[in-house]
Design an enzyme around this catalytic site. Structure first.
Site, PDB file in Angstrom:
ATOM      1  N   LEU A 122       0.826  -1.221   0.000  1.00 11.35           N
ATOM      2  CA  LEU A 122       0.000   0.000   0.000  1.00 11.35           C
ATOM      3  C   LEU A 122       0.855   1.263   0.000  1.00 11.35           C
ATOM      4  CD1 LEU A 122      -2.562  -0.951   2.848  1.00 11.35           C
ATOM      5  CD2 LEU A 122      -2.856  -1.289   0.380  1.00 11.35           C
ATOM      6  N   SER A 128      -4.785   2.142  -8.647  1.00  7.08           N
ATOM      7  CA  SER A 128      -5.850   3.131  -8.434  1.00  7.08           C
ATOM      8  C   SER A 128      -6.670   3.288  -9.709  1.00  7.08           C
ATOM      9  CB  SER A 128      -5.232   4.485  -8.069  1.00  7.08           C
ATOM     10  OG  SER A 128      -6.202   5.505  -8.147  1.00  7.08           O
ATOM     11  N   TYR A 161       0.230  10.702 -11.087  1.00  7.14           N
ATOM     12  CA  TYR A 161      -0.056   9.639 -10.099  1.00  7.14           C
ATOM     13  C   TYR A 161      -0.663   8.411 -10.795  1.00  7.14           C
ATOM     14  CZ  TYR A 161      -2.893   7.406  -6.416  1.00  7.14           C
ATOM     15  OH  TYR A 161      -3.495   6.506  -5.581  1.00  7.14           O
ATOM     16  N   LYS A 193       0.808   4.508 -11.497  1.00  9.98           N
ATOM     17  CA  LYS A 193       0.094   3.272 -11.147  1.00  9.98           C
ATOM     18  C   LYS A 193       0.110   2.319 -12.344  1.00  9.98           C
ATOM     19  CE  LYS A 193      -1.108   4.081  -6.852  1.00  9.98           C
ATOM     20  NZ  LYS A 193      -0.425   3.343  -5.783  1.00  9.98           N
TER      21      LYS A 193
HETATM   22  N1  LIG Z   1      -7.161   6.224  -0.266  1.00  7.85           N
HETATM   23  C1  LIG Z   1      -7.760   5.870  -1.379  1.00  7.85           C
HETATM   24  O1  LIG Z   1      -8.957   6.073  -1.546  1.00  7.85           O
HETATM   25  C2  LIG Z   1      -6.971   5.191  -2.475  1.00  7.85           C
HETATM   26  C3  LIG Z   1      -7.578   5.013  -3.722  1.00  7.85           C
HETATM   27  C4  LIG Z   1      -6.882   4.373  -4.729  1.00  7.85           C
HETATM   28  C5  LIG Z   1      -5.610   3.876  -4.485  1.00  7.85           C
HETATM   29  N2  LIG Z   1      -5.033   4.089  -3.265  1.00  7.85           N
HETATM   30  C6  LIG Z   1      -3.685   3.560  -3.053  1.00  7.85           C
HETATM   31  O2  LIG Z   1      -3.710   2.803  -1.837  1.00  7.85           O
HETATM   32  C7  LIG Z   1      -2.479   2.933  -1.172  1.00  7.85           C
HETATM   33  C8  LIG Z   1      -2.688   3.474   0.247  1.00  7.85           C
HETATM   34  O3  LIG Z   1      -3.288   4.750   0.151  1.00  7.85           O
HETATM   35  P1  LIG Z   1      -3.644   5.596   1.472  1.00  7.85           P
HETATM   36  O4  LIG Z   1      -4.836   6.400   1.138  1.00  7.85           O
HETATM   37  O5  LIG Z   1      -3.639   4.717   2.659  1.00  7.85           O
HETATM   38  O6  LIG Z   1      -2.426   6.584   1.508  1.00  7.85           O
HETATM   39  P2  LIG Z   1      -1.800   7.245   2.822  1.00  7.85           P
HETATM   40  O7  LIG Z   1      -1.013   8.402   2.336  1.00  7.85           O
HETATM   41  O8  LIG Z   1      -2.831   7.447   3.850  1.00  7.85           O
HETATM   42  O9  LIG Z   1      -0.820   6.106   3.304  1.00  7.85           O
HETATM   43  C9  LIG Z   1       0.324   5.747   2.574  1.00  7.85           C
HETATM   44  C10 LIG Z   1       1.367   5.325   3.585  1.00  7.85           C
HETATM   45  O10 LIG Z   1       2.549   4.955   2.860  1.00  7.85           O
HETATM   46  C11 LIG Z   1       3.647   5.402   3.629  1.00  7.85           C
HETATM   47  N3  LIG Z   1       4.793   5.579   2.742  1.00  7.85           N
HETATM   48  C12 LIG Z   1       4.919   6.499   1.761  1.00  7.85           C
HETATM   49  N4  LIG Z   1       6.108   6.385   1.175  1.00  7.85           N
HETATM   50  C13 LIG Z   1       6.755   5.365   1.788  1.00  7.85           C
HETATM   51  C14 LIG Z   1       8.031   4.780   1.624  1.00  7.85           C
HETATM   52  N5  LIG Z   1       8.895   5.236   0.713  1.00  7.85           N
HETATM   53  N6  LIG Z   1       8.376   3.743   2.408  1.00  7.85           N
HETATM   54  C15 LIG Z   1       7.517   3.280   3.350  1.00  7.85           C
HETATM   55  N7  LIG Z   1       6.286   3.809   3.569  1.00  7.85           N
HETATM   56  C16 LIG Z   1       5.917   4.844   2.776  1.00  7.85           C
HETATM   57  C17 LIG Z   1       3.209   6.716   4.263  1.00  7.85           C
HETATM   58  O11 LIG Z   1       3.964   7.023   5.422  1.00  7.85           O
HETATM   59  C18 LIG Z   1       1.749   6.454   4.543  1.00  7.85           C
HETATM   60  O12 LIG Z   1       1.522   6.046   5.886  1.00  7.85           O
HETATM   61  C19 LIG Z   1      -1.615   3.830  -2.045  1.00  7.85           C
HETATM   62  O13 LIG Z   1      -0.830   3.030  -2.890  1.00  7.85           O
HETATM   63  C20 LIG Z   1      -2.629   4.608  -2.848  1.00  7.85           C
HETATM   64  O14 LIG Z   1      -2.075   5.076  -4.051  1.00  7.85           O
HETATM   65  C21 LIG Z   1      -5.680   4.738  -2.260  1.00  7.85           C
END
Ligand SMILES: NC(=O)c1ccc[n+]([C@@H]2O[C@H](COP(=O)([O-])OP(=O)(O)OC[C@H]3O[C@@H](n4cnc5c(N)ncnc54)[C@H](O)[C@@H]3O)[C@@H](O)[C@H]2O)c1
Length: 246
Positions: free
Chosen positions: A61, A102, A129, A133
């Site tokens: 994630l 995503s 972004y 993906k």
């Molecule tokens: N939130 C959504 O609705 C949504 C929708 C589509 C896709 N996504 C994807 O789901 C995943 C999680 O999204 P989210 O909303 O929880 O994001 P978020 O920003 O809340 O959490 C992402 C986490 O990744 C950690 N992180 C970032 N870079 C890092 C690194 N280099 N090494 C280790 N940890 C790292 C951050 O500290 C953070 O806690 C992502 O890949 C995002 O692109 C999320």
């Protein structure tokens, strides 16, 4: 089944971990750290190798999840870290990776006014972004073909407890449906696949036929339940955010 969850301090993990915990032995990591979380940066190959060692699957994630982010801020977490996790999984003999993609990989269809998009639609990202993906999905395919890694790429919709605006209704993914989707991706007998992840929303836009057929995904929640009284849009939403996919 021992499962490493990266990005464990993030918003998606908040809605996922409790649902996975009864069925899987979870190992958590995030650059932000936290209780029970191994702190480290997945942009560092050595750290990726360290946390991937000894697990049966990785749910990746961790990323910069801001669809308005620019290349400079995306390159490390959304490209380098993906490659590091895939490399480390192969090196450690981890058989399966579930990759958070995503619907922004397809956000161009929203801009073009296409009413319904299936999992076979060619990628059509709307932003850097989303383009990264697509890179992650394509790179994962190389690892699947060359090294036999099983990879399920989940094009997640907007993961929230409740949809915050009407424009989120088609792409909303509830926490319980997220758990169903990821559980299917961790347990189904599939090689490589790209799957849509939205709830059973009455407003059809994102078809999940392959996720249903191959992962046994059976979403139950419907964003329509929350539609009354919602604003049309979120105030101050930026360009990519107007798609309401994250
Ligand atoms: N939130 C959504 O609705 C949504 C929708 C589509 C896709 N996504 C994807 O789901 C995943 C999680 O999204 P989210 O909303 O929880 O994001 P978020 O920003 O809340 O959490 C992402 C986490 O990744 C950690 N992180 C970032 N870079 C890092 C690194 N280099 N090494 C280790 N940890 C790292 C951050 O500290 C953070 O806690 C992502 O890949 C995002 O692109 C999320």
């Amino acid at each position: 089944m021992k499962v490493l969850v990266t990005g464990a301090a993030g918003g998606v993990a908040r809605l996922l971990l409790g649902g996975l915990a009864p069925a899987f032995d979870l190992r958590l990591t995030d650059v932000a750290g936290g209780a029970g979380v191994v702190a480290g940066d997945l942009c560092e190959p050595a750290f990726a190798r360290e946390v991937c060692a000894g697990v049966d699957a990785v749910v990746h994630l961790a990323a910069n999840a801001d669809p308005d982010a620019q290349w400079a801020d995306l390159r490390g977490p959304n490209a380098d870290a993906v490659v590091n996790v895939l490399d480390a999984s192969v090196a450690a003999g981890v058989p399966r990776v579930v990759l958070a993609s995503s619907l922004h990989a397809l956000g161009g269809y929203v801009d073009a006014g296409v009413a319904e998009v299936g999992e076979d639609a060619p990628p059509y990202p709307c932003c850097a972004y989303g383009a990264l993906k697509v890179f992650a999905e394509a790179t994962a395919r190389v690892y699947a073909d060359r090294f036999g890694l099983r990879v399920a790429c989940l094009r997640l919709g907007g993961v929230r407890d409740e949809p915050p605006a009407r424009s989120w209704l088609p792409g909303w993914l509830s926490g319980p449906d997220l758990v169903r989707l990821v559980t299917g991706a961790l347990t189904a007998d599939v090689g490589y696949g790209v799957y849509h992840g939205v709830s059973a929303n009455s407003t059809p836009q994102w078809r999940c036929d392959r996720a249903r057929a191959e992962l046994g995904y059976a979403p139950r929640d419907d964003s329509a339940r929350y539609a009354a009284g919602l604003p049309d849009d979120l105030a101050g939403a930026g360009g990519a955010r107007r798609l309401h996919l994250t």
